[in-house]
Scaffold this active site. Structure first.
Site, PDB file in Angstrom:
ATOM      1  N   GLU A 219       0.830  -1.203   0.000  1.00 53.83           N
ATOM      2  CA  GLU A 219       0.000   0.000   0.000  1.00 53.83           C
ATOM      3  C   GLU A 219       0.867   1.256   0.000  1.00 53.83           C
ATOM      4  OE1 GLU A 219      -2.822  -0.333   3.277  1.00 53.83           O
ATOM      5  OE2 GLU A 219      -2.696  -2.525   3.161  1.00 53.83           O
ATOM      6  N   GLU A 330     -10.269   5.911   2.311  1.00 49.79           N
ATOM      7  CA  GLU A 330     -10.664   5.100   3.453  1.00 49.79           C
ATOM      8  C   GLU A 330     -10.656   5.979   4.699  1.00 49.79           C
ATOM      9  OE1 GLU A 330      -9.269   0.756   4.003  1.00 49.79           O
ATOM     10  OE2 GLU A 330      -7.905   1.938   5.212  1.00 49.79           O
TER      11      GLU A 330
END
Length: 415
Positions: A219, A330
């Site tokens: 990520e 997110e």
């Protein structure tokens, strides 16, 4: 690295002008002597403190071989690898903005000498904000994200036992094939985060394995996380796990794993400038790809700036390839007062507001089995709570595959 986009229309800009980072960077103050750039640090200079950054960070220049990655048993005594060839079709543009302009710590012209890397110093206060020493720098396994494929799973995450919280996600994704990397330009904002136990981020995920105990992810993106950093600046971050966030992996360089090779980018340092509502728009470009020769996953930040790599031995499924790539935002919803959080995603505005107001991802691409960078096949977008945060995808000749996303969190339409 950071790019500036001039506002052209309220939905999709017809022309975008980008100011990109130049890889030729002016020499550090400690190496102003033209004969000094080839010098190496003497033993007593192995840790060299730079002055405090405008955001309060202290950046230390640490010898390459003394970075946390080399505490790993499989890296002890080894040297960082030589950068591999970029994916075919990747042509970094000539960059026009000085590299020191995309992170606050570089504003005064500071850099680290060759043979060292910049590491943001972890303070006692950083450690005290964590729920435990063991959890510092790690995502909670209780925040494991669910599969976005059409198999009955909800987009988002499982419930958090401690805070009865949920991850909220707005993502674009591709799955059902073999992927060897991903690339995107990500709009940078400074969203409001309601409390210390929440965060807001925008990132890309390279994923393999099931969404159970064997989940592998790589990520990278930007995040606002007051618990991790002690402030509300958007910061460049990386993450990895090979067991669904249970025992392996961490943010940035807070554990052995990611091998940094660049002396001008500080992972975890604040990004500057950021976008403004109705004003200048800035984005960062990220490329993650698997070296076909050695199998390691490399990270490029900006246009041509190699940050480092994740060794292939860190992973199980990602030793081979990824089975899914995701892009998006997110947030953690800790349900303060029993209501949905007001923590913002992206710009804090809905996708329908378009360019200059909503946050965006653009030029979404993946790397195929033959190391070719290609447009996304069959991009899908999902929003788990569109009354709180939403997403709208599209494609055009300027931005390729793109989407707008984000939202304010708690509002009259958000349950």
């Amino acid at each position: 690295m950071a790019s500036c986009c001039c506002k052209i229309s309220s939905i999709v800009p017809l022309f975008v002008f980008f100011l990109l980072v130049s890889s030729p960077i002016h020499t550090a103050r400690e190496t102003d002597d033209p004969h000094a750039k080839n010098q190496t640090l003497r033993p007593q200079e192995e840790l060299q403190k730079l002055k405090i950054s405008p955001d309060g960070d202290v950046i230390d220049c640490v010898l390459l071989r003394h970075q946390p990655a080399f505490d790993h048993t499989q890296l002890k005594g080894r040297k960082p690898l030589v950068p591999p060839e970029r994916p075919n079709g990747h042509n970094p543009k000539r960059m026009m903005m000085a590299a020191e302009d995309f992170q606050l710590w570089r504003r005064s012209g500071e850099t680290c000498p060759e043979g060292t890397i910049p590491i943001r110093r972890t303070t006692e206060q950083d450690m005290l904000r964590a729920s435990s020493v063991a959890s510092f720098g790690k995502k909670s396994a209780k925040l494991v994200r669910r599969d976005t494929t059409n198999d009955g799973h909800e987009v988002g995450a499982t419930e958090l036992v401690v805070y009865f919280s949920l991850l909220r996600e707005e993502v674009g994704y591709v799955s059902g094939d073999e992927y060897y990397g991903a690339k995107a330009s990500i709009n940078v904002w400074a969203p409001n985060v309601t409390n210390q136990y929440e965060f807001s981020l925008s990132q890309l995920w390279v994923i393999s394995g099931s969404f159970g105990d064997d989940l592998n992810t790589i990520e990278a993106g930007w995040q606002v996380s007051p618990e991790l950093y002690g402030d509300y600046y958007p910061r460049f971050f990386t993450y990895w796990t090979s067991d669904a966030y249970q025992a392996t992996g961490c943010y940035n360089l807070l554990c052995s794993g990611f091998v940094q090779t660049n002396n001008k980018v500080a992972i975890g340092a604040a990004i500057s400038p950021t976008s403004s509502y109705g004003g200048g728009q800035f984005d960062i470009s990220l490329l993650v790809w698997k070296d076909p020769k050695h199998g390691n996953w490399w990270l490029e930040f900006g246009s041509g700036i190699l940050v480092g790599y994740w060794p292939s031995f860190l992973f199980t499924h990602l030793r081979d390839h990824a089975s899914m790539v995701q892009f998006g935002g997110e947030v953690v919803n800790s349900s303060p007062g029993g209501s949905h959080t007001s923590t913002e995603m992206g710009s804090g505005h809905f996708a329908s507001e378009g360019f200059g107001k909503a946050s965006y991802f653009r030029n979404l691409q993946v790397v195929d089995w033959d190391n070719n960078l290609i447009p996304l096949p069959n991009l899908k977008v999902l929003a788990d709570h569109p009354g709180c945060y939403d997403i709208q995808g599209g494609i055009n000749a300027v931005w390729g595959n793109y989407f707008y996303y984000g939202g304010p969190g708690r509002n009259v339409k958000c349950p």
